[in-house]
Design a protein around this motif. Structure first.
Motif, PDB file in Angstrom:
ATOM      1  N   ILE A  65      10.409  -4.964  18.921  1.00 34.13           N
ATOM      2  CA  ILE A  65      11.114  -4.712  17.653  1.00 34.13           C
ATOM      3  C   ILE A  65      12.618  -4.880  17.805  1.00 34.13           C
ATOM      4  N   LYS A  66      13.091  -4.872  19.063  1.00 32.29           N
ATOM      5  CA  LYS A  66      14.541  -5.031  19.264  1.00 32.29           C
ATOM      6  C   LYS A  66      15.019  -6.404  18.815  1.00 32.29           C
ATOM      7  N   GLY A  67      14.119  -7.387  18.932  1.00 31.69           N
ATOM      8  CA  GLY A  67      14.527  -8.749  18.609  1.00 31.69           C
ATOM      9  C   GLY A  67      14.231  -9.150  17.164  1.00 31.69           C
ATOM     10  N   LEU A  68      13.626  -8.246  16.401  1.00 28.73           N
ATOM     11  CA  LEU A  68      13.231  -8.615  15.030  1.00 28.73           C
ATOM     12  C   LEU A  68      14.360  -8.368  14.036  1.00 28.73           C
ATOM     13  N   LYS A  69      14.452  -9.258  13.038  1.00 29.23           N
ATOM     14  CA  LYS A  69      15.380  -8.996  11.935  1.00 29.23           C
ATOM     15  C   LYS A  69      14.817  -7.844  11.123  1.00 29.23           C
ATOM     16  N   ARG A  70      15.704  -7.097  10.465  1.00 28.92           N
ATOM     17  CA  ARG A  70      15.268  -5.923   9.706  1.00 28.92           C
ATOM     18  C   ARG A  70      14.158  -6.276   8.710  1.00 28.92           C
ATOM     19  N   ARG A  71      14.358  -7.361   7.966  1.00 29.37           N
ATOM     20  CA  ARG A  71      13.355  -7.710   6.940  1.00 29.37           C
ATOM     21  C   ARG A  71      12.004  -8.057   7.573  1.00 29.37           C
ATOM     22  N   ASP A  72      12.052  -8.723   8.729  1.00 28.45           N
ATOM     23  CA  ASP A  72      10.789  -9.068   9.404  1.00 28.45           C
ATOM     24  C   ASP A  72      10.097  -7.801   9.913  1.00 28.45           C
ATOM     25  N   LEU A  73      10.905  -6.851  10.395  1.00 23.68           N
ATOM     26  CA  LEU A  73      10.326  -5.594  10.883  1.00 23.68           C
ATOM     27  C   LEU A  73       9.683  -4.808   9.732  1.00 23.68           C
ATOM     28  N   VAL A  74      10.369  -4.795   8.585  1.00 32.69           N
ATOM     29  CA  VAL A  74       9.850  -4.033   7.441  1.00 32.69           C
ATOM     30  C   VAL A  74       8.574  -4.665   6.883  1.00 32.69           C
ATOM     31  N   LYS A  75       8.397  -5.964   7.128  1.00 29.27           N
ATOM     32  CA  LYS A  75       7.144  -6.599   6.699  1.00 29.27           C
ATOM     33  C   LYS A  75       5.978  -6.172   7.591  1.00 29.27           C
ATOM     34  N   LEU A  76       6.309  -5.673   8.795  1.00 31.00           N
ATOM     35  CA  LEU A  76       5.261  -5.226   9.723  1.00 31.00           C
ATOM     36  C   LEU A  76       5.053  -3.719   9.688  1.00 31.00           C
ATOM     37  N   VAL A  77       6.162  -2.987   9.528  1.00 35.43           N
ATOM     38  CA  VAL A  77       6.106  -1.531   9.655  1.00 35.43           C
ATOM     39  C   VAL A  77       6.577  -0.861   8.364  1.00 35.43           C
ATOM     40  N   GLY A  78       5.720  -0.057   7.774  1.00 39.23           N
ATOM     41  CA  GLY A  78       6.108   0.715   6.586  1.00 39.23           C
ATOM     42  C   GLY A  78       6.352   2.150   6.975  1.00 39.23           C
ATOM     43  N   TYR A  79       7.594   2.594   6.912  1.00 38.37           N
ATOM     44  CA  TYR A  79       7.939   3.963   7.311  1.00 38.37           C
ATOM     45  C   TYR A  79       8.152   4.821   6.071  1.00 38.37           C
ATOM     46  N   ALA A 145       4.506  -3.029   0.136  1.00 38.58           N
ATOM     47  CA  ALA A 145       4.749  -4.279   0.873  1.00 38.58           C
ATOM     48  C   ALA A 145       3.548  -4.664   1.748  1.00 38.58           C
ATOM     49  N   ASP A 146       2.545  -3.802   1.800  1.00 42.93           N
ATOM     50  CA  ASP A 146       1.272  -4.116   2.470  1.00 42.93           C
ATOM     51  C   ASP A 146       1.447  -4.428   3.961  1.00 42.93           C
ATOM     52  N   GLN A 147       2.269  -3.626   4.607  1.00 37.34           N
ATOM     53  CA  GLN A 147       2.489  -3.823   6.049  1.00 37.34           C
ATOM     54  C   GLN A 147       1.201  -3.503   6.831  1.00 37.34           C
ATOM     55  N   PRO A 148       1.012  -4.122   7.982  1.00 34.91           N
ATOM     56  CA  PRO A 148      -0.180  -3.777   8.779  1.00 34.91           C
ATOM     57  C   PRO A 148      -0.070  -2.416   9.463  1.00 34.91           C
ATOM     58  N   ILE A 149       1.181  -1.897   9.561  1.00 32.37           N
ATOM     59  CA  ILE A 149       1.369  -0.603  10.240  1.00 32.37           C
ATOM     60  C   ILE A 149       2.028   0.382   9.280  1.00 32.37           C
ATOM     61  N   TRP A 150       1.382   1.513   9.108  1.00 33.04           N
ATOM     62  CA  TRP A 150       1.922   2.549   8.220  1.00 33.04           C
ATOM     63  C   TRP A 150       2.331   3.757   9.065  1.00 33.04           C
ATOM     64  N   GLY A 174      -6.426   2.182   3.518  1.00 33.88           N
ATOM     65  CA  GLY A 174      -5.718   1.531   4.623  1.00 33.88           C
ATOM     66  C   GLY A 174      -6.638   1.278   5.807  1.00 33.88           C
ATOM     67  N   ARG A 175      -7.452   2.271   6.104  1.00 31.62           N
ATOM     68  CA  ARG A 175      -8.392   2.126   7.229  1.00 31.62           C
ATOM     69  C   ARG A 175      -9.354   0.966   6.960  1.00 31.62           C
ATOM     70  N   ILE A 181      -2.557   3.299  11.104  1.00 33.23           N
ATOM     71  CA  ILE A 181      -1.889   4.381  10.373  1.00 33.23           C
ATOM     72  C   ILE A 181      -1.536   5.491  11.360  1.00 33.23           C
ATOM     73  N   ILE A 182      -0.245   5.757  11.475  1.00 33.19           N
ATOM     74  CA  ILE A 182       0.204   6.818  12.376  1.00 33.19           C
ATOM     75  C   ILE A 182       0.858   7.895  11.515  1.00 33.19           C
ATOM     76  N   ALA A 183       0.265   9.088  11.532  1.00 29.80           N
ATOM     77  CA  ALA A 183       0.775  10.176  10.685  1.00 29.80           C
ATOM     78  C   ALA A 183       1.198  11.352  11.547  1.00 29.80           C
ATOM     79  N   THR A 184       2.335  11.934  11.182  1.00 36.59           N
ATOM     80  CA  THR A 184       2.773  13.131  11.910  1.00 36.59           C
ATOM     81  C   THR A 184       2.508  14.357  11.055  1.00 36.59           C
ATOM     82  N   MET A 185       2.217  15.453  11.690  1.00 30.85           N
ATOM     83  CA  MET A 185       2.078  16.734  10.982  1.00 30.85           C
ATOM     84  C   MET A 185       2.004  17.862  11.998  1.00 30.85           C
ATOM     85  N   HIS A 186       2.096  19.089  11.497  1.00 33.80           N
ATOM     86  CA  HIS A 186       1.997  20.205  12.434  1.00 33.80           C
ATOM     87  C   HIS A 186       0.844  21.134  12.092  1.00 33.80           C
TER      88      HIS A 186
END
Lengths: 244, 193
Positions: A65-79, A145-150, A174-175, A181-186
């Motif tokens: 991800i260090k080498g990706l442009k922001r827009r390209d990263l956002v197409k892969l990862v939805g935060y 944006a239908d990213q493969p990673i949420w 999504g599944r 899908i990576i979700a955080t919670m406590h």
């Protein structure tokens, strides 16, 4: 297929290390990151979304991800961040939802919006929405944006029962479409509702335990300062046909 | 009064004529802002006053009457206090009038810009885009903070000091959250490390 890989990831806020040499691999499916407050869960997601500086390597869909442009990263990862009100940028819900698509020049997947946001909210000012509505709008505005990673940071925050149900439908959707899908919670109760495939427990910036969801024991949860699955939780989940 | 003006400005975007909300109209409003400064410095005072009245009339026609009253009151107070200062210190009254005219002609245009410009109209100018988002977000939070202070019974100078401090703190903390939000949508507003 490994979609997200973290290799010896360190994150510092000033002199303090928040993540300490995290290494993990994620494949398509649902993964839960648990931990007490301040354990580093949000920071881990922010690192994958490259919203914090980090040392080490994070590989998403085979690319650093260090080498990706922001827009390209956002197409892969939805935060999707925790507090929806902190992230609103537009004057109406419709504009808010369209903002990412306009930037990325994508048609978008409006199924995601249908799952989360009702049509009557579309012309409302995002700041006038209730907490649950705002949370859903905020998530829809990114995941359209239908990213493969949420990356879902505390997805159940602010939500009532119908909100929780809509998130569960979203995660199932999504599944079924092969998202990672990576979700955080406590709270392990909410985590159980997601029927996750794997878990990671973060404690003071390190992974204290990880593995298949079915193998997660109350002892491990208690050691990490997380409320264990009690009888109440067990009875509610059982009534919904969810195996703990 | 100021808070009700802020609320009027924030809420106007939802009822403003579509033509004023369109992205290209921002260029027109920006030119109007520059012209206001130039016009009030270079034209005869009577013409500059007529220009100011025309601008205020536009705000009234648009329904921004609270803002209009606020601007008129502020300008009168500004002019009176500066004239008094100039008389006491033997200053130049003509310059005081010109300065007041610049303020009187730019304020209505600034209100017009703030109340009829959606953030998306500024997308091509990242810094202005961020500023407009921060302006919208922080203003709304300040209105919430004000409600909290009132509920706690804070009054007088203490109330305003707290509101000002809260505004500065919110602006700083929210801008970093909003930068993250923009980045998550693929928009870079500052160079990454």
């Amino acid at each position: 297929m490994i979609t997200v890989e973290l290799i010896n990831v360190w994150v510092y806020y000033g002199d303090k290390s928040v993540l300490k040499g995290i290494s993990a691999k994620f494949t398509p499916g649902v993964h839960v990151i648990l931990g007490r407050n301040g354990a580093g869960k949000t920071t881990l997601l922010r690192a994958i979304a490259r919203l914090v500086e980090f040392r080490g390597e994070i590989i998403v869909m085979g690319k650093s991800i260090k080498g990706l442009k922001r827009r390209d990263l956002v197409k892969l990862v939805g935060y999707c961040w925790q507090n929806p009100y902190y992230g609103f940028i537009e004057a109406t819900v419709r504009d808010e939802i369209r903002a990412t698509l306009d930037t990325l020049r994508l048609p978008g997947n409006w199924e995601v919006v249908k799952l989360l946001v009702s049509e009557e909210l579309m012309e409302r000012d995002p700041f006038t929405l209730s907490g649950g509505e705002a949370k859903r709008v905020s998530m829809a505005s990114i995941l359209i944006a239908d990213q493969p990673i949420w990356l879902l940071d505390d997805p159940f925050m602010f939500l009532d029962k119908s909100g929780v149900d809509s998130i569960l439908r979203l995660v199932e959707y999504g599944r079924s479409r092969g998202k990672t899908i990576i979700a955080t919670m406590h709270e392990v109760f909410y985590a159980s509702l997601l029927k996750p495939d794997t878990y990671i427990i973060l404690d003071q910036g390190v992974i204290s335990s990880s593995g298949e969801w079915q193998s997660l024991s109350d002892d491990v949860l208690e050691k990490a300062g997380i409320l264990p699955r009690g009888e109440i939780c067990a009875s509610i989940c059982t009534s919904r046909g969810i195996r703990l | 009064m100021l808070l009700s003006v802020l609320r009027e400005v924030l809420d106007y975007k939802y009822k403003a004529p579509q033509i004023l909300l369109s992205p290209w109209s921002f260029s027109f409003k920006f030119v109007l802002l520059i012209s206001s400064v130039v016009f009030s410095i270079t034209q005869q005072i009577i013409i500059a006053i007529a220009y100011v009245i025309a601008l205020l009339s536009i705000l009234l026609v648009l329904g921004l009457w609270r803002s209009t009253i606020y601007i008129i009151t502020s300008i009168l107070i500004l002019h009176a206090s500066m004239t008094l200062g100039a008389l006491l210190l033997h200053g130049d009254l003509a310059r005081v009038t010109r300065f007041t005219l610049v303020a009187a002609s730019t304020l209505p245009v600034l209100v017009l810009i703030a109340s009829t410009t959606k953030p998306s109209a500024l997308k091509r100018m990242p810094i202005l885009y961020l500023l407009s988002i921060v302006f919208n977000n922080v203003l709304r939070e300040i209105l919430d903070v004000v409600t909290v202070y009132r509920a706690r019974g804070v009054e007088g100078l203490n109330y305003w000091l707290r509101v000002i401090i809260a505004s500065i703190t919110l602006s700083i903390s929210r801008s970093s959250s909003l930068i993250d939000s923009l980045r998550s949508r693929g928009i870079e507003v500052e160079k990454e490390h």
